[in-house]
Design a protein around this motif. Structure first.
Motif, short mmCIF file in Angstrom:
data_model
loop_
_atom_site.label_atom_id
_atom_site.label_comp_id
_atom_site.label_asym_id
_atom_site.label_seq_id
_atom_site.Cartn_x
_atom_site.Cartn_y
_atom_site.Cartn_z
N UNK A 123 0.80 -1.16 0.04
CA UNK A 123 -0.05 -0.17 -0.01
C UNK A 123 0.89 1.23 0.09
N UNK A 124 0.79 1.94 -0.84
CA UNK A 124 1.44 3.23 -1.11
C UNK A 124 0.48 4.69 -0.99
N UNK A 125 0.48 5.49 -0.23
CA UNK A 125 -0.48 6.59 0.07
C UNK A 125 0.20 7.91 0.17
N UNK A 126 -0.33 8.83 -0.64
CA UNK A 126 0.03 10.14 -0.57
C UNK A 126 -1.23 11.22 -0.61
N UNK A 127 -1.19 12.03 0.51
CA UNK A 127 -2.25 12.99 0.61
C UNK A 127 -3.57 12.32 1.46
N UNK A 128 -3.75 10.99 1.15
CA UNK A 128 -4.95 10.49 1.76
C UNK A 128 -4.05 9.41 2.75
N UNK A 129 -4.27 9.11 4.02
CA UNK A 129 -3.66 8.05 4.75
C UNK A 129 -4.68 6.95 5.32
N UNK A 130 -4.02 5.79 5.36
CA UNK A 130 -5.17 4.40 5.85
C UNK A 130 -4.21 3.73 7.01
N UNK A 131 -5.05 3.35 8.08
CA UNK A 131 -4.32 2.80 9.08
C UNK A 131 -4.16 1.20 9.12
N UNK A 132 -4.99 0.59 8.26
CA UNK A 132 -4.79 -0.69 7.87
C UNK A 132 -5.42 -1.17 6.69
N UNK A 133 -4.91 -2.13 6.03
CA UNK A 133 -5.33 -2.59 4.78
C UNK A 133 -5.24 -4.07 4.76
N UNK A 134 -6.44 -4.66 4.16
CA UNK A 134 -6.42 -6.15 4.46
C UNK A 134 -7.17 -6.55 3.19
N UNK A 135 -7.09 -8.20 2.92
CA UNK A 135 -7.90 -8.68 1.88
C UNK A 135 -9.04 -9.54 2.78
N UNK A 136 -10.27 -9.50 2.27
CA UNK A 136 -11.22 -10.29 2.88
C UNK A 136 -12.11 -10.96 1.75
N UNK A 137 -12.44 -12.36 2.33
CA UNK A 137 -13.02 -13.33 1.44
C UNK A 137 -14.09 -14.00 2.44
N UNK A 138 -15.33 -14.02 2.13
CA UNK A 138 -16.29 -14.74 2.62
C UNK A 138 -16.50 -14.49 4.33
N UNK A 139 -16.20 -12.99 4.33
CA UNK A 139 -16.23 -12.57 5.83
C UNK A 139 -15.01 -12.59 6.68
N UNK A 140 -13.93 -13.23 6.25
CA UNK A 140 -12.80 -13.45 6.86
C UNK A 140 -11.48 -12.77 6.15
N UNK A 141 -10.63 -12.24 7.09
CA UNK A 141 -9.42 -11.73 6.56
C UNK A 141 -8.62 -12.66 5.99
N UNK A 142 -7.99 -12.60 5.12
CA UNK A 142 -7.13 -13.64 4.39
C UNK A 142 -5.56 -13.42 5.00
N UNK A 143 -5.02 -14.38 4.99
CA UNK A 143 -3.57 -14.67 5.39
C UNK A 143 -2.92 -15.28 4.27
N UNK A 144 -3.53 -15.31 3.21
CA UNK A 144 -2.92 -16.16 1.84
C UNK A 144 -3.35 -15.39 0.64
N UNK A 145 -3.08 -15.64 -0.41
CA UNK A 145 -3.44 -15.28 -1.62
C UNK A 145 -4.01 -16.08 -2.69
#
Length: 250
Positions: A123-145
């Motif tokens: 994640x690269x941000x400039x001008x807008x910031x984000x505290x957390x970024x994640x991938x979610x599938x079927x309501x669960x945060x992924x720890x794989x791709x």
């Protein structure tokens, strides 16, 4: 005044502070690029970042030398010279200044980048910031791709800050590009929010983009996914990049 501007003492001061600042800036820049080598940056972005880092470090060294001079004058020193200090003190000062320079470049200005160690989401941000970024599938945060063919997943940037407000509203755009291993775009949508990108300023706590999988994607193939959110009222943006592997449906 003109004599001061062209004096040898001033030229020496500018030369010494520039060389020390250049040394510090190159080390900080190289360290950051090696640490975040997977984050995509263009040559022009890298060049501008390096130039700004050098100028910032030169300014820091100039201010420091002036402060050092005044400090030594206060304690009765005969002449200011950073290089006459003990090696341990000098290197400690350079390290502290380098850390400060890094903080100036990446913090406090809603500009920075991060990488998720489990998914490789950058994640690269400039001008807008984000505290957390994640991938979610079927309501669960992924720890794989690994994404089953035909499934969809959602990329989320949470804790959004910095959007430009007009009439108590913010306006956001969202682009999605999916590429194959050869770098060819198999899907490209310039603005998924084209018809509904206007929000109440208090309602935008996070930004999300749903990514669907299917033809022409193939099982056991990798695909690059890039999602960019941008401020339509300003210049800020958040660029998300991740590489996913398509698998057969379980």
């Amino acid at each position: 005044m003109i004599e001061i501007l062209f004096s040898q003492r001033l030229k020496k001061f500018l030369k010494e502070t520039f060389l020390l600042g250049l040394f510090m800036a190159v080390i900080v820049f190289a360290w950051v690029r090696l640490l975040f080598f997977e984050v995509p940056f263009s040559l022009s972005e890298d060049s501008m970042t390096l130039i700004k880092t050098i100028l910032t470090s030169w300014l820091i060294m100039g201010v420091f030398r002036i402060f050092w001079y005044l400090l030594l004058r206060m304690i009765g020193a005969l002449r200011p010279a950073l290089i006459r200090s003990s090696g341990a003190v000098r290197w400690m000062i350079l390290i502290l200044l380098s850390v400060s320079l890094y903080a100036c470049q990446t913090g406090g200005f809603r500009k920075g980048f991060s990488i998720d160690g489990t998914t490789g989401l950058s994640v690269k941000y400039d001008g807008i910031s984000t505290k957390e970024s994640r991938l979610v599938m079927n309501g669960e945060t992924l720890n794989h791709t690994d994404i089953p063919l035909g499934e969809n997943f959602t990329l989320i940037n949470d804790g959004i800050d910095g959007l430009t407000i007009k009439d108590r509203q913010v306006s956001v755009g969202c682009s999605l590009v999916i590429t194959d291993t050869a770098g060819r775009a198999i899907f490209s949508e310039p603005d998924l929010f084209a018809d509904h990108g206007l929000f109440n300023k208090d309602s935008v706590q996070y930004l999300q983009c749903r990514v669907n999988t299917g033809a022409p994607m193939l099982p056991d193939e990798h695909y690059g996914v890039k999602v960019t959110f941008w401020d339509k009222y300003g210049t800020g943006k958040i660029e998300n990049s991740v590489r996913v592997r398509i698998i057969d449906e379980p």
